[in-house]
Design a protein around this motif. Sequence first.
Motif, PDB file in Angstrom:
ATOM      1  N   GLN A   4       9.579 -10.784   8.165  1.00 12.91           N
ATOM      2  CA  GLN A   4      10.436 -11.403   9.166  1.00 12.91           C
ATOM      3  C   GLN A   4      11.134 -10.337  10.016  1.00 12.91           C
ATOM      4  OE1 GLN A   4      10.489 -14.669   9.787  1.00 12.91           O
ATOM      5  NE2 GLN A   4       8.963 -14.888   8.166  1.00 12.91           N
ATOM      6  N   VAL A   5      11.193 -10.572  11.322  1.00  8.78           N
ATOM      7  CA  VAL A   5      11.857  -9.660  12.248  1.00  8.78           C
ATOM      8  C   VAL A   5      12.961 -10.415  12.973  1.00  8.78           C
ATOM      9  CG1 VAL A   5       9.805  -8.225  12.550  1.00  8.78           C
ATOM     10  CG2 VAL A   5      10.193 -10.144  14.097  1.00  8.78           C
ATOM     11  N   ALA A   6      13.809  -9.661  13.684  1.00  9.48           N
ATOM     12  CA  ALA A   6      14.965 -10.275  14.335  1.00  9.48           C
ATOM     13  C   ALA A   6      14.563 -11.268  15.403  1.00  9.48           C
ATOM     14  CB  ALA A   6      15.858  -9.185  14.932  1.00  9.48           C
ATOM     15  N   ARG A   7      13.501 -10.941  16.159  1.00 10.43           N
ATOM     16  CA  ARG A   7      13.053 -11.817  17.236  1.00 10.43           C
ATOM     17  C   ARG A   7      11.528 -11.852  17.258  1.00 10.43           C
ATOM     18  NH1 ARG A   7      17.629  -9.513  18.834  1.00 10.43           N
ATOM     19  NH2 ARG A   7      19.167 -10.749  19.981  1.00 10.43           N
ATOM     20  N   GLY A   8      10.993 -12.979  17.709  1.00  7.53           N
ATOM     21  CA  GLY A   8       9.557 -13.092  17.869  1.00  7.53           C
ATOM     22  C   GLY A   8       8.851 -13.441  16.572  1.00  7.53           C
ATOM     23  N   VAL A   9       7.519 -13.371  16.607  1.00 10.10           N
ATOM     24  CA  VAL A   9       6.708 -13.711  15.438  1.00 10.10           C
ATOM     25  C   VAL A   9       6.867 -12.625  14.378  1.00 10.10           C
ATOM     26  CG1 VAL A   9       5.052 -14.973  16.837  1.00 10.10           C
ATOM     27  CG2 VAL A   9       4.681 -12.548  16.402  1.00 10.10           C
ATOM     28  N   PRO A  10       6.655 -12.977  13.108  1.00  6.76           N
ATOM     29  CA  PRO A  10       6.797 -11.966  12.053  1.00  6.76           C
ATOM     30  C   PRO A  10       5.757 -10.854  12.184  1.00  6.76           C
ATOM     31  CG  PRO A  10       6.806 -14.191  11.143  1.00  6.76           C
ATOM     32  CD  PRO A  10       6.377 -14.308  12.579  1.00  6.76           C
ATOM     33  N   ASP A  11       6.123  -9.638  11.772  1.00  5.31           N
ATOM     34  CA  ASP A  11       5.139  -8.590  11.544  1.00  5.31           C
ATOM     35  C   ASP A  11       4.362  -8.968  10.288  1.00  5.31           C
ATOM     36  OD1 ASP A  11       6.292  -7.228  13.672  1.00  5.31           O
ATOM     37  OD2 ASP A  11       7.563  -6.002  12.377  1.00  5.31           O
ATOM     38  N   VAL A  12       3.219  -8.303  10.076  1.00  6.12           N
ATOM     39  CA  VAL A  12       2.418  -8.606   8.892  1.00  6.12           C
ATOM     40  C   VAL A  12       1.847  -7.323   8.302  1.00  6.12           C
ATOM     41  CG1 VAL A  12       1.772 -10.886   9.792  1.00  6.12           C
ATOM     42  CG2 VAL A  12       0.225  -8.942  10.117  1.00  6.12           C
ATOM     43  N   VAL A  13       1.453  -7.424   7.041  1.00  5.81           N
ATOM     44  CA  VAL A  13       0.645  -6.400   6.384  1.00  5.81           C
ATOM     45  C   VAL A  13      -0.640  -7.074   5.928  1.00  5.81           C
ATOM     46  CG1 VAL A  13       0.445  -4.814   4.455  1.00  5.81           C
ATOM     47  CG2 VAL A  13       2.636  -5.043   5.636  1.00  5.81           C
ATOM     48  N   HIS A  14      -1.775  -6.569   6.432  1.00  9.41           N
ATOM     49  CA  HIS A  14      -3.087  -7.025   5.981  1.00  9.41           C
ATOM     50  C   HIS A  14      -3.472  -6.240   4.720  1.00  9.41           C
ATOM     51  CE1 HIS A  14      -3.968  -9.539   9.451  1.00  9.41           C
ATOM     52  NE2 HIS A  14      -3.626  -8.560  10.255  1.00  9.41           N
ATOM     53  N   LEU A  15      -3.881  -6.955   3.702  1.00 11.00           N
ATOM     54  CA  LEU A  15      -4.217  -6.332   2.414  1.00 11.00           C
ATOM     55  C   LEU A  15      -5.630  -6.698   1.990  1.00 11.00           C
ATOM     56  CD1 LEU A  15      -0.863  -7.291   0.726  1.00 11.00           C
ATOM     57  CD2 LEU A  15      -1.551  -4.936   1.174  1.00 11.00           C
ATOM     58  N   ALA A  16      -6.333  -5.761   1.377  1.00  8.38           N
ATOM     59  CA  ALA A  16      -7.668  -6.022   0.856  1.00  8.38           C
ATOM     60  C   ALA A  16      -7.986  -4.978  -0.205  1.00  8.38           C
ATOM     61  CB  ALA A  16      -8.703  -5.986   1.970  1.00  8.38           C
ATOM     62  N   ASN A  17      -8.843  -5.327  -1.157  1.00  7.31           N
ATOM     63  CA  ASN A  17      -9.199  -4.433  -2.243  1.00  7.31           C
ATOM     64  C   ASN A  17     -10.645  -4.007  -2.153  1.00  7.31           C
ATOM     65  OD1 ASN A  17      -6.838  -6.140  -3.398  1.00  7.31           O
ATOM     66  ND2 ASN A  17      -7.051  -4.442  -4.859  1.00  7.31           N
ATOM     67  N   ARG A  18     -10.894  -2.761  -2.528  1.00 10.75           N
ATOM     68  CA  ARG A  18     -12.260  -2.333  -2.776  1.00 10.75           C
ATOM     69  C   ARG A  18     -12.685  -2.930  -4.126  1.00 10.75           C
ATOM     70  NH1 ARG A  18     -15.135   3.694  -3.043  1.00 10.75           N
ATOM     71  NH2 ARG A  18     -17.051   2.914  -4.026  1.00 10.75           N
ATOM     72  N   PRO A  19     -13.847  -3.534  -4.210  1.00 12.74           N
ATOM     73  CA  PRO A  19     -14.265  -4.105  -5.501  1.00 12.74           C
ATOM     74  C   PRO A  19     -14.258  -3.051  -6.606  1.00 12.74           C
ATOM     75  CG  PRO A  19     -15.686  -4.876  -3.735  1.00 12.74           C
ATOM     76  CD  PRO A  19     -14.822  -3.822  -3.137  1.00 12.74           C
TER      77      PRO A  19
END
Length: 248
Positions: free
Chosen positions: A232-247
């Motif tokens: 969540q940020v002060a204004r606008g859409v939330p920032d995000v973290v994209h996550l993924a795993n190497r098998p």
Amino acid sequence: MQAPYVSTAAHAAHIADTAPTAVTVDRRDGPYGEVVLRERGAHFEIIANGCFLMDTSDGRSERLLIDAALDALPADCHSPALLIGGLGVGFSLARAAAQPRWGRIAIVERERAVIDWHREGPLSRISGDALADPRCEIIHTDLVDYVRENRIGGLGPYQDTYDALCLDIDNGPDWTVTDDNATLYSPQGLAACMSRLRPGGILAVWSAQPSADFEDAMRNAGFNLVRTEEIQVARGVPDVVHLANRPA
């Protein structure tokens, strides 16, 4: 350089309108253009080629990037090795160094000016303790080039692979600071990231907005457990973290 915490131009404009006048602390011309460190009241800002990148007013995004990666690793992964893409204002590095579970912590930064501001300048108040930590190493090179190379770092004869890659050099896969950075999110770039990860390792990518296309790209590159966490940020859409795993 690490990507900005401010996720929208409107929020950046609000800061400029309401904050004290900025004073230039240092200005450098480098291989990727001009970078400027400014002091605005109690905080510092980094400007690249006239574009506001980041400041020291709030480090939630940078800290969550590190926390999310650490939480995603299995409990039996002891002293995991971490690669941080982008030094920025130092919040990610400081967060990682404050967590005793991490083993090696390598930070790739392409701008000599940013490194100097941390080692010898005012940003050392954020990163000074971390840079004194023997686990930490700054690698002065371009992240896109680094993930494609096979090199040995300065801390010893280890294989240059990691349990976690935390990348924060752009506003996200769909909004890069320089055109060349787009290759990092391409199939070839994701394959290079995969090769830098140990089996079961985690790739974490900061973005100013979610990208369904990038999630698909990670799956197509062979990553699994692809997901997105919001900040969540002060204004606008939330920032995000994209996550993924190497098998594993």
